[in-house]
Motif scaffolding. Structure first.
Motif, mmCIF file in Angstrom:
data_model
loop_
_atom_site.group_PDB
_atom_site.id
_atom_site.type_symbol
_atom_site.label_atom_id
_atom_site.label_comp_id
_atom_site.label_asym_id
_atom_site.label_seq_id
_atom_site.Cartn_x
_atom_site.Cartn_y
_atom_site.Cartn_z
ATOM 1 N N LYS A 364 0.816 -1.216 0.000
ATOM 2 C CA LYS A 364 0.000 0.000 0.000
ATOM 3 C C LYS A 364 0.846 1.260 0.000
ATOM 4 C CE LYS A 364 -4.095 1.863 2.319
ATOM 5 N NZ LYS A 364 -5.106 1.626 3.372
ATOM 6 N N HIS A 365 2.099 1.169 0.451
ATOM 7 C CA HIS A 365 2.947 2.339 0.608
ATOM 8 C C HIS A 365 4.258 2.166 -0.143
ATOM 9 C CE1 HIS A 365 0.548 1.767 4.344
ATOM 10 N NE2 HIS A 365 0.232 3.031 4.125
ATOM 11 N N GLY A 366 4.900 3.276 -0.418
ATOM 12 C CA GLY A 366 6.241 3.275 -0.971
ATOM 13 C C GLY A 366 7.255 3.461 0.144
ATOM 14 N N ILE A 367 8.281 4.284 -0.137
ATOM 15 C CA ILE A 367 9.311 4.551 0.884
ATOM 16 C C ILE A 367 9.350 6.047 1.215
ATOM 17 C CG2 ILE A 367 10.712 2.540 0.333
ATOM 18 C CD1 ILE A 367 12.497 4.337 -1.359
ATOM 19 N N GLU A 368 8.206 6.710 1.080
ATOM 20 C CA GLU A 368 8.142 8.135 1.386
ATOM 21 C C GLU A 368 8.279 8.368 2.886
ATOM 22 O OE1 GLU A 368 5.805 6.505 -0.244
ATOM 23 O OE2 GLU A 368 5.989 7.179 -2.328
ATOM 24 N N MET A 369 8.974 9.427 3.245
ATOM 25 C CA MET A 369 9.142 9.832 4.644
ATOM 26 C C MET A 369 8.174 10.967 4.938
ATOM 27 S SD MET A 369 11.610 7.861 5.831
ATOM 28 C CE MET A 369 12.261 8.697 7.269
ATOM 29 N N LEU A 370 7.447 10.865 6.038
ATOM 30 C CA LEU A 370 6.457 11.866 6.416
ATOM 31 C C LEU A 370 6.776 12.457 7.781
ATOM 32 C CD1 LEU A 370 3.129 10.065 5.392
ATOM 33 C CD2 LEU A 370 4.528 11.618 4.011
ATOM 34 N N ASN A 371 6.389 13.699 7.994
ATOM 35 C CA ASN A 371 6.540 14.325 9.308
ATOM 36 C C ASN A 371 5.521 13.730 10.279
ATOM 37 O OD1 ASN A 371 8.650 16.136 8.762
ATOM 38 N ND2 ASN A 371 7.240 17.643 7.867
ATOM 39 N N THR A 372 5.970 13.447 11.472
ATOM 40 C CA THR A 372 5.075 12.907 12.501
ATOM 41 C C THR A 372 4.405 13.992 13.322
ATOM 42 O OG1 THR A 372 6.885 12.751 14.105
ATOM 43 C CG2 THR A 372 6.496 10.847 12.687
ATOM 44 N N GLY A 373 4.822 15.261 13.134
ATOM 45 C CA GLY A 373 4.286 16.347 13.940
ATOM 46 C C GLY A 373 4.999 16.510 15.262
ATOM 47 N N LYS A 374 6.067 15.734 15.478
ATOM 48 C CA LYS A 374 6.842 15.817 16.715
ATOM 49 C C LYS A 374 8.255 16.285 16.412
ATOM 50 C CE LYS A 374 4.258 11.999 18.805
ATOM 51 N NZ LYS A 374 4.349 10.647 19.438
#
Length: 509
Positions: A364-374
């Motif tokens: 369902k996902h690739g290897i994108e990095m996302l901000n966790t908000g922390k």
């Protein structure tokens, strides 16, 4: 960093899984097979065909091969309850007539094997019996008999009014949920009828949404039984293992009991973990759902089967998993780095370096990095892979279910394993499911202790529990002020009769 959820499912070695069972002479690997889970013939053929067609070709992650699966299932509550429903109304969906009739029939059958003059029990008495069992989880005494003790230290004003001690102990001794004439080779013969009835009720009352999770739980048991498990990272460590299908809020839709490995050779190439996944997901395939699992269940083989059935999978990976790119699984990474590859089916294998290596598979996902908000201590934004964030958000469902069921568990030490398992399912899993339905329908944020207390009181059939236990006796003599020749107070009148007659004729002046 908040990555404990996914890290707890990983292994530190090349061959050991912290969530799989341990046996000094045999460790369960992905290649092991298990006869406790049945698989449909067409699923076995699909598994064999898919296993033989696994390709070793891997490409850089672009997302071009990813399969776009849309959720089309009809999720939500399907039972007849509303905002006016009481806790007992929802619990009765699981403790229904079929379950009560099963308990009544088999308990009477079992009792007559050992007692000639047995007074048959009925559904009303079984409800009272279960009410006391639930109460013992709320209020703990050293021994069962202490609940009927007249000692000041133990005196109880609730339990003695529900049922006599000897009757309760007799029902506890002969409590049964199956006919003993079952096939001796069926290890789960003593519990399977109840499991089937509860699974049917769980599925009918609610249909899962898009995301579901499969994991195992352990019912504490240290007695002698061939399929007892030892899992060192569980709180109980020794017990009976259950495989459960839940959602992220802890509702259990399906479960199966692990009964040991298959000692015969099977023609199917599907693994033990694969059988568990396909069995529990049988009714929820081809509707666009996403399955979240840990590294015991995750494999490229299962990912391909689920994709062919329009179902995504997201899970952690073992370092030595078969048919996956070794340059990714064994890559040396710096903290924060991520590396991955995908195949022509749309399966992405990745490794991300956090406190330690995190290996995962996702369709369902690739290897994108996302901000966790922390932010970390340096004030820098904390980033994680999209698959890791998704995994941590949805994986906790079974832990929530187990935690809520353990708060006021009525399980006691016993040599009868099916008693423990039956009480865990009836008064643990079913109660947690009832509480989740109650909160969702009524919108009331009720504590589980209050919820159990309400159910126990309703099952006991007691209208008033505030009066002292001595008032429940039909007749009792009241001591007067006069004394006899032995200098003892004379017992003059019956207190119960005097109270009733005084309402008609008035009190004595």
């Amino acid at each position: 960093m908040d990555s404990d959820g996914i890290l707890s499912a990983l292994d530190d070695s090349d061959f050991e899984d912290s969530d799989s069972e341990y046996n000094p002479s045999d460790v369960l690997y992905e290649s092991d097979s298990d006869d406790s889970i049945s698989v449909e013939p067409d699923t076995q053929n699909l598994a064999q065909q898919e296993n033989s067609n696994i390709s070793d070709e891997w490409f850089n992650v672009t997302g071009d091969f990813r399969k776009n699966i849309i959720f089309t299932g009809d999720s939500g509550i399907k039972c007849n309850i509303d905002q006016e429903s009481k806790p007992i109304d929802i619990f009765n969906l699981f403790l229904n007539n079929d379950v009560l009739n099963l308990i009544v029939t088999e308990t009477n059958r079992q009792a007559k094997r050992y007692k000639r003059q047995w007074i048959d029990t009925d559904s009303l008495e079984i409800k009272k019996f279960l009410s006391i069992v639930m109460y013992t989880g709320m209020v703990g005494y050293p021994k069962i008999s202490d609940y009927w003790s007249q000692q000041t230290f133990y005196i109880n004003s609730y339990v003695p009014k529900i049922m006599a001690r000897n009757r309760f102990q007799a029902l506890l001794r002969f409590f049964h949920i199956s006919n003993n004439d079952y096939n001796p080779g069926d290890r789960l013969g003593k519990i399977q009828p109840l499991v089937d009835l509860l699974n049917n009720s769980f599925k009918q009352c609610k249909v899962p949404a898009e995301n579901v999770v499969i994991d195992e739980t352990l019912v504490p048991f240290r007695g002698r039984i061939v399929f007892r498990q030892y899992i060192p990272n569980k709180a109980a460590r020794y017990g009976i293992k259950l495989y459960k299908l839940c959602d992220n809020i802890g509702y259990t839709y399906n479960l199966s009991v692990y009964s040991g490995k298959d000692t015969t050779r099977s023609n199917s190439n599907i693994s033990c973990a694969g059988k568990v996944v396909l069995s529990l997901m049988e009714n929820y395939l081809n509707e666009g759902r996403t399955l979240i699992v840990d590294n015991f269940y995750t494999s490229l083989h299962i990912a391909h089967i689920l994709l062919d059935n329009n179902t995504h999978i997201v899970g952690t990976l073992r370092k030595n998993v078969k048919h996956c790119p070794k340059d990714v699984l064994n890559a040396k990474m710096r903290v924060g780095e991520i590396k991955g590859k995908e195949n022509d089916k749309g399966v992405v294998i990745s490794i991300w370096k956090d406190k330690r290596d995190v290996r995962f598979l996702s369709t369902k996902h690739g290897i994108e990095m996302l901000n966790t908000g922390k932010k970390n201590r340096k004030g820098e934004e904390i980033k994680k892979p999209e698959a890791v964030i998704f995994y941590n958000k949805n994986k906790q469902g079974i832990d929530i279910s187990d935690q809520m069921a353990s708060y006021y568990t009525p399980l006691r030490k016993t040599t009868r394993w099916y008693h423990k398992l039956a009480f865990h399912l009836l008064l643990g899993t079913a109660v947690v499911n009832s509480l989740i339905l109650y909160k969702e329908v009524t919108g009331k944020n009720i504590q589980i202790s209050e919820f159990i207390q309400n159910i126990s009181q309703e099952l006991s059939q007691l209208d008033d529990i505030s009066s002292p236990s001595s008032q429940t006796k039909k007749h009792y003599l009241v001591e007067g002020s006069e004394v006899n020749n032995g200098n003892r107070k004379k017992r003059r009148r019956c207190g119960k009769c005097y109270t009733n007659l005084s309402k008609v004729f008035g009190r004595e002046v």
